[in-house]
Design a protein around this motif. Structure first.
Motif, PDB file in Angstrom:
ATOM      1  N   CYS A   1       5.330  -9.792  -0.518  1.00 35.22           N
ATOM      2  CA  CYS A   1       4.273  -8.833  -0.850  1.00 35.22           C
ATOM      3  C   CYS A   1       3.797  -9.018  -2.285  1.00 35.22           C
ATOM      4  O   CYS A   1       2.592  -8.983  -2.556  1.00 35.22           O
ATOM      5  CB  CYS A   1       4.765  -7.404  -0.651  1.00 35.22           C
ATOM      6  N   GLN A   2       4.728  -9.230  -3.192  1.00 34.85           N
ATOM      7  CA  GLN A   2       4.349  -9.430  -4.586  1.00 34.85           C
ATOM      8  C   GLN A   2       3.474 -10.673  -4.747  1.00 34.85           C
ATOM      9  O   GLN A   2       2.485 -10.644  -5.485  1.00 34.85           O
ATOM     10  CB  GLN A   2       5.585  -9.526  -5.468  1.00 34.85           C
ATOM     11  N   LYS A   3       3.816 -11.741  -4.075  1.00 33.51           N
ATOM     12  CA  LYS A   3       3.011 -12.967  -4.151  1.00 33.51           C
ATOM     13  C   LYS A   3       1.592 -12.713  -3.646  1.00 33.51           C
ATOM     14  O   LYS A   3       0.621 -13.189  -4.235  1.00 33.51           O
ATOM     15  CB  LYS A   3       3.661 -14.094  -3.351  1.00 33.51           C
ATOM     16  N   LYS A   4       1.471 -11.959  -2.571  1.00 36.71           N
ATOM     17  CA  LYS A   4       0.152 -11.654  -2.021  1.00 36.71           C
ATOM     18  C   LYS A   4      -0.630 -10.741  -2.960  1.00 36.71           C
ATOM     19  O   LYS A   4      -1.833 -10.929  -3.156  1.00 36.71           O
ATOM     20  CB  LYS A   4       0.294 -11.026  -0.625  1.00 36.71           C
ATOM     21  N   GLU A   5       0.056  -9.742  -3.557  1.00 39.06           N
ATOM     22  CA  GLU A   5      -0.601  -8.883  -4.543  1.00 39.06           C
ATOM     23  C   GLU A   5      -1.173  -9.715  -5.686  1.00 39.06           C
ATOM     24  O   GLU A   5      -2.330  -9.534  -6.082  1.00 39.06           O
ATOM     25  CB  GLU A   5       0.397  -7.896  -5.155  1.00 39.06           C
ATOM     26  N   ILE A   6      -0.361 -10.613  -6.215  1.00 44.13           N
ATOM     27  CA  ILE A   6      -0.773 -11.471  -7.331  1.00 44.13           C
ATOM     28  C   ILE A   6      -1.983 -12.308  -6.923  1.00 44.13           C
ATOM     29  O   ILE A   6      -2.959 -12.419  -7.666  1.00 44.13           O
ATOM     30  CB  ILE A   6       0.398 -12.359  -7.797  1.00 44.13           C
ATOM     31  N   GLU A   7      -1.918 -12.886  -5.748  1.00 41.97           N
ATOM     32  CA  GLU A   7      -3.024 -13.708  -5.251  1.00 41.97           C
ATOM     33  C   GLU A   7      -4.317 -12.897  -5.178  1.00 41.97           C
ATOM     34  O   GLU A   7      -5.374 -13.340  -5.638  1.00 41.97           O
ATOM     35  CB  GLU A   7      -2.662 -14.250  -3.868  1.00 41.97           C
ATOM     36  N   LEU A   8      -4.231 -11.695  -4.632  1.00 43.61           N
ATOM     37  CA  LEU A   8      -5.422 -10.866  -4.489  1.00 43.61           C
ATOM     38  C   LEU A   8      -5.952 -10.385  -5.837  1.00 43.61           C
ATOM     39  O   LEU A   8      -7.162 -10.369  -6.067  1.00 43.61           O
ATOM     40  CB  LEU A   8      -5.130  -9.671  -3.575  1.00 43.61           C
ATOM     41  N   LEU A   9      -5.053 -10.004  -6.731  1.00 46.22           N
ATOM     42  CA  LEU A   9      -5.471  -9.503  -8.039  1.00 46.22           C
ATOM     43  C   LEU A   9      -6.088 -10.587  -8.914  1.00 46.22           C
ATOM     44  O   LEU A   9      -6.937 -10.294  -9.751  1.00 46.22           O
ATOM     45  CB  LEU A   9      -4.286  -8.856  -8.766  1.00 46.22           C
TER      46      LEU A   9
ATOM     47  N   ALA B   1      -3.239   6.261  -8.065  1.00 45.52           N
ATOM     48  CA  ALA B   1      -2.026   6.339  -8.887  1.00 45.52           C
ATOM     49  C   ALA B   1      -0.921   5.470  -8.296  1.00 45.52           C
ATOM     50  O   ALA B   1      -0.214   4.758  -9.023  1.00 45.52           O
ATOM     51  CB  ALA B   1      -1.563   7.790  -9.002  1.00 45.52           C
ATOM     52  N   ASP B   2      -0.774   5.504  -6.987  1.00 42.31           N
ATOM     53  CA  ASP B   2       0.256   4.708  -6.318  1.00 42.31           C
ATOM     54  C   ASP B   2      -0.005   3.216  -6.505  1.00 42.31           C
ATOM     55  O   ASP B   2       0.905   2.453  -6.842  1.00 42.31           O
ATOM     56  CB  ASP B   2       0.305   5.078  -4.834  1.00 42.31           C
ATOM     57  N   GLU B   3      -1.243   2.800  -6.312  1.00 42.08           N
ATOM     58  CA  GLU B   3      -1.596   1.393  -6.494  1.00 42.08           C
ATOM     59  C   GLU B   3      -1.363   0.962  -7.940  1.00 42.08           C
ATOM     60  O   GLU B   3      -0.854  -0.128  -8.199  1.00 42.08           O
ATOM     61  CB  GLU B   3      -3.053   1.163  -6.085  1.00 42.08           C
ATOM     62  N   TYR B   4      -1.722   1.831  -8.863  1.00 39.96           N
ATOM     63  CA  TYR B   4      -1.520   1.557 -10.289  1.00 39.96           C
ATOM     64  C   TYR B   4      -0.042   1.275 -10.581  1.00 39.96           C
ATOM     65  O   TYR B   4       0.281   0.313 -11.269  1.00 39.96           O
ATOM     66  CB  TYR B   4      -2.010   2.765 -11.091  1.00 39.96           C
TER      67      TYR B   4
ATOM     68  N   GLU C   1      -9.316  -3.919   0.775  1.00 36.01           N
ATOM     69  CA  GLU C   1      -8.676  -3.574   2.047  1.00 36.01           C
ATOM     70  C   GLU C   1      -7.376  -4.369   2.229  1.00 36.01           C
ATOM     71  O   GLU C   1      -6.339  -3.806   2.583  1.00 36.01           O
ATOM     72  CB  GLU C   1      -9.632  -3.832   3.206  1.00 36.01           C
ATOM     73  N   LYS C   2      -7.426  -5.663   1.965  1.00 34.34           N
ATOM     74  CA  LYS C   2      -6.223  -6.493   2.084  1.00 34.34           C
ATOM     75  C   LYS C   2      -5.171  -6.077   1.057  1.00 34.34           C
ATOM     76  O   LYS C   2      -3.979  -6.041   1.356  1.00 34.34           O
ATOM     77  CB  LYS C   2      -6.553  -7.973   1.919  1.00 34.34           C
ATOM     78  N   PHE C   3      -5.632  -5.758  -0.168  1.00 37.67           N
ATOM     79  CA  PHE C   3      -4.709  -5.310  -1.203  1.00 37.67           C
ATOM     80  C   PHE C   3      -3.978  -4.047  -0.747  1.00 37.67           C
ATOM     81  O   PHE C   3      -2.758  -3.945  -0.871  1.00 37.67           O
ATOM     82  CB  PHE C   3      -5.463  -5.055  -2.510  1.00 37.67           C
ATOM     83  N   ARG C   4      -4.701  -3.123  -0.188  1.00 34.90           N
ATOM     84  CA  ARG C   4      -4.092  -1.872   0.286  1.00 34.90           C
ATOM     85  C   ARG C   4      -3.140  -2.116   1.447  1.00 34.90           C
ATOM     86  O   ARG C   4      -2.113  -1.452   1.570  1.00 34.90           O
ATOM     87  CB  ARG C   4      -5.173  -0.854   0.619  1.00 34.90           C
ATOM     88  N   GLU C   5      -3.451  -3.076   2.289  1.00 38.13           N
ATOM     89  CA  GLU C   5      -2.535  -3.449   3.376  1.00 38.13           C
ATOM     90  C   GLU C   5      -1.236  -4.017   2.807  1.00 38.13           C
ATOM     91  O   GLU C   5      -0.149  -3.718   3.308  1.00 38.13           O
ATOM     92  CB  GLU C   5      -3.190  -4.473   4.301  1.00 38.13           C
ATOM     93  N   VAL C   6      -1.349  -4.842   1.774  1.00 36.14           N
ATOM     94  CA  VAL C   6      -0.163  -5.433   1.141  1.00 36.14           C
ATOM     95  C   VAL C   6       0.681  -4.340   0.483  1.00 36.14           C
ATOM     96  O   VAL C   6       1.914  -4.348   0.603  1.00 36.14           O
ATOM     97  CB  VAL C   6      -0.555  -6.522   0.122  1.00 36.14           C
TER      98      VAL C   6
END
Length: 119
Positions: free
Chosen positions: A31-39, A56-59, A4-9
């Motif tokens: 946003c990129q920093k948060k994506e990296i943190e979550l992933l 596909a979009d998330e990919y 859910e947080k990843f999708r918000e980011v």
């Protein structure tokens, strides 16, 4: 991984891209920093997300940060799972040169393996 947080980011990242009209903006890096943190917080659940829920979009957005993810957690399984999605999302692969992103991530894994950091 908190999907859910990843999708918000990702939604925030898309918004920042739109309002900045393709120009670099501070919000993009945030946003990129948060994506990296979550992933990277839990690679097994991230892999599960890729296999079962990733759109596909998330990919395509992940391709922007895959090198950073692999630098933090050099997981062969993560890279292979991401690579396997090329079949599922061929349009994104072509449009965003995801093959190049994967090659770069694999090069990081090779470097890590050569220097004793293999996972």
């Amino acid at each position: 991984m908190n999907i859910e947080k990843f999708r918000e980011v990702i939604a925030r990242r898309i918004y920042v891209e739109e309002i900045s009209q393709g120009e670099w903006a501070d919000g993009i890096e945030e946003c990129q920093k948060k994506e990296i943190e979550l992933l990277t917080e839990d690679i097994p659940t991230t892999i599960d997300f890729l296999k079962n829920e990733c759109t596909a979009d998330e990919y395509s957005w992940i391709s922007e940060v895959i090198d950073d993810v692999v630098n933090i957690v050099p997981s062969k399984e993560f890279v292979q799972c991401y690579k396997d999605l090329m079949i599922k999302f061929p349009e994104e692969c072509t449009k965003y040169n995801i093959a190049g992103s994967i090659e770069s991530a694999e090069a990081i894994l090779r470097w890590e393996a050569e220097h004793g950091e293999e996972s």
